[in-house]
Design a protein around this motif. Structure first.
Motif, PDB file in Angstrom:
ATOM      1  N   THR A  45       0.985  -1.133  -0.007  1.00 42.51           N
ATOM      2  CA  THR A  45      -0.028  -0.105  -0.184  1.00 42.51           C
ATOM      3  C   THR A  45       0.859   1.129   0.041  1.00 42.51           C
ATOM      4  O   THR A  45       1.859   1.374   0.862  1.00 42.51           O
ATOM      5  CB  THR A  45      -0.960  -0.179   1.305  1.00 42.51           C
ATOM      6  OG1 THR A  45      -1.820  -1.163   1.276  1.00 42.51           O
ATOM      7  CG2 THR A  45      -1.832   1.064   1.333  1.00 42.51           C
ATOM      8  N   PRO A  46       0.718   2.247  -0.886  1.00 45.35           N
ATOM      9  CA  PRO A  46       1.661   3.530  -0.995  1.00 45.35           C
ATOM     10  C   PRO A  46       1.182   4.303   0.255  1.00 45.35           C
ATOM     11  O   PRO A  46       0.209   3.973   0.747  1.00 45.35           O
ATOM     12  CB  PRO A  46       1.071   3.936  -2.334  1.00 45.35           C
ATOM     13  CG  PRO A  46      -0.349   3.577  -2.644  1.00 45.35           C
ATOM     14  CD  PRO A  46      -0.344   2.207  -1.904  1.00 45.35           C
ATOM     15  N   ALA A  47       2.123   5.222   0.517  1.00 45.40           N
ATOM     16  CA  ALA A  47       1.922   6.124   1.496  1.00 45.40           C
ATOM     17  C   ALA A  47       1.038   7.755   1.020  1.00 45.40           C
ATOM     18  O   ALA A  47       1.437   7.871  -0.267  1.00 45.40           O
ATOM     19  CB  ALA A  47       3.296   6.555   1.935  1.00 45.40           C
ATOM     20  N   ALA A  48       0.539   8.252   1.806  1.00 46.72           N
ATOM     21  CA  ALA A  48       0.036   9.475   1.488  1.00 46.72           C
ATOM     22  C   ALA A  48       0.946  10.752   2.258  1.00 46.72           C
ATOM     23  O   ALA A  48       1.944  10.228   3.001  1.00 46.72           O
ATOM     24  CB  ALA A  48      -1.417   9.706   2.060  1.00 46.72           C
ATOM     25  N   GLY A  49       1.008  11.875   1.517  1.00 46.44           N
ATOM     26  CA  GLY A  49       1.688  12.980   1.922  1.00 46.44           C
ATOM     27  C   GLY A  49       3.055  12.927   1.513  1.00 46.44           C
ATOM     28  O   GLY A  49       4.128  13.559   2.195  1.00 46.44           O
ATOM     29  N   VAL A  50       3.288  12.073   0.553  1.00 47.11           N
ATOM     30  CA  VAL A  50       4.646  12.082  -0.260  1.00 47.11           C
ATOM     31  C   VAL A  50       4.649  12.608  -1.642  1.00 47.11           C
ATOM     32  O   VAL A  50       3.465  12.656  -2.273  1.00 47.11           O
ATOM     33  CB  VAL A  50       5.227  10.503  -0.260  1.00 47.11           C
ATOM     34  CG1 VAL A  50       5.420  10.212   1.301  1.00 47.11           C
ATOM     35  CG2 VAL A  50       4.223   9.572  -0.755  1.00 47.11           C
ATOM     36  N   CYS A  51       5.705  12.924  -2.194  1.00 48.61           N
ATOM     37  CA  CYS A  51       5.862  13.363  -3.354  1.00 48.61           C
ATOM     38  C   CYS A  51       6.440  12.393  -4.535  1.00 48.61           C
ATOM     39  O   CYS A  51       7.046  11.547  -4.141  1.00 48.61           O
ATOM     40  CB  CYS A  51       6.323  14.471  -3.629  1.00 48.61           C
ATOM     41  SG  CYS A  51       5.359  16.118  -2.850  1.00 48.61           S
ATOM     42  N   HIS A  52       6.324  12.558  -5.806  1.00 48.19           N
ATOM     43  CA  HIS A  52       6.963  11.857  -6.876  1.00 48.19           C
ATOM     44  C   HIS A  52       7.368  12.523  -7.987  1.00 48.19           C
ATOM     45  O   HIS A  52       6.862  13.569  -8.293  1.00 48.19           O
ATOM     46  CB  HIS A  52       5.753  10.796  -7.446  1.00 48.19           C
ATOM     47  CG  HIS A  52       5.032  10.140  -6.238  1.00 48.19           C
ATOM     48  ND1 HIS A  52       5.420   8.848  -5.844  1.00 48.19           N
ATOM     49  CD2 HIS A  52       3.906  10.271  -5.527  1.00 48.19           C
ATOM     50  CE1 HIS A  52       4.683   8.369  -4.896  1.00 48.19           C
ATOM     51  NE2 HIS A  52       3.787   9.458  -4.730  1.00 48.19           N
TER      52      HIS A  52
END
Length: 298
Positions: A45-52
């Motif tokens: 499951t990916p994380a929230a509050g991060v950028c790409h």
């Protein structure tokens, strides 16, 4: 004799050591059974509050997941991660009820994240889902990705930016939509809106967002009428004028709906602009009232 004595002492020491391991309080002599068992592997499951750094993709395989700190240059930011209900053997397709429901949740979460309806700024929201193999391994997440774009008009491109979008639309904000200059064709129809400083002369201004009902995308002229009616009401509230039959004689409106593709995935937010087709003004018309927007008689 000395050798025999040394052998006896060594044997006694080993016996004491073994007795201590077996008999000390709280120690059972088993060197492995006191370690906690590792949890079983689960779906990613990916994380929230991060950028790409990568451009948005509507399907994200595990191998393409590479989040970065939002302080470094990036192209998008994950503002929320939700979960689809169980029961499907593959990710929900475009136009499915599940994907439209996910977009509504992302819409609400993005608005809370940036401090206002995200459509009030130069922002774009999109929903990403797991790849087929990820879904088969148990992943049921959907990712709400927000991007800064060059314009709210057609033809926008994604901006490479630094810094988080959290609270990005709380005033003062360079991302917020404001005064505009309309560019029209030979028939007087608005083709595009160009952002300008409200202190300069202009003829249009962002007034707010109208939430359209969940109906099929309009394909005939008559089906667009509710969109104009909705945006007129938004404009009346913004400018502080009566929402009555005289409103079209005070100001025109420019309606900017999402495209048909975004409509299929659940986007129902309509950007509404106040437009003065007959003159230009300086300063904002927010709360201007009837004195600055009089009923036009010709």
């Amino acid at each position: 004799m000395q050798r025999a004595t040394r052998t006896l002492i060594a044997a006694f020491a080993v016996a004491v050591l073994l007795a201590g391991c077996n008999g000390a309080a709280g120690v059972d002599g088993d060197l492995v059974d006191d370690w906690a068992a590792l949890p079983p592997p689960g779906p990613f499951t990916p994380a929230a509050g991060v950028c790409h750094e990568a451009d948005f993709a509507d399907v994200v395989p595990l191998g393409a997941y590479a989040p970065v700190d939002c302080a470094v240059p990036h192209r998008l930011e994950t503002v929320h991660v939700g979960a689809f209900p169980d029961g499907r053997s593959e990710p929900p397709p475009i136009a499915s009820t599940e994907l439209r429901t996910a977009f509504v949740e992302c819409d609400n979460r993005a608005t809370g994240y940036v401090g206002d309806n995200w459509r009030a700024g130069r922002l774009r929201l999109a929903v990403a889902v797991p790849s087929g193999p990820g879904w088969a391994s148990g992943s049921r997440w959907y990712r709400c990705d927000l991007m800064e774009v060059t314009t709210a008009e057609a033809g926008a491109t994604v901006v490479t930016r630094t810094g988080s979008l959290r609270d990005a639309l709380r005033p003062p904000s360079p991302l917020r939509l404001g005064c505009q200059q309309a560019r029209t064709d030979r028939r007087g129809v608005v083709q595009t809106l160009v952002a300008v400083d409200c202190a300069s002369r202009h003829d249009a201004e962002f007034a707010g967002v109208w939430q359209a009902p969940d109906r099929p995308y309009p394909t005939r002229s008559a089906e667009w009428a509710p969109f104009y009616g909705g945006c007129r009401s938004v404009t009346a509230r913004y400018a502080g004028v009566p929402d009555d039959a005289a409103l079209p004689f005070r100001t025109d409106v420019v309606v900017r709906p999402p495209g048909a593709g975004r409509w299929r995935v659940g986007d129902r937010g309509i950007r509404c602009y106040l437009w003065l087709s007959d003159r230009a003004v300086t300063g904002s018309l927010e709360g201007a009232g009837p004195a600055r927007l009089p009923v036009r008689t010709k």
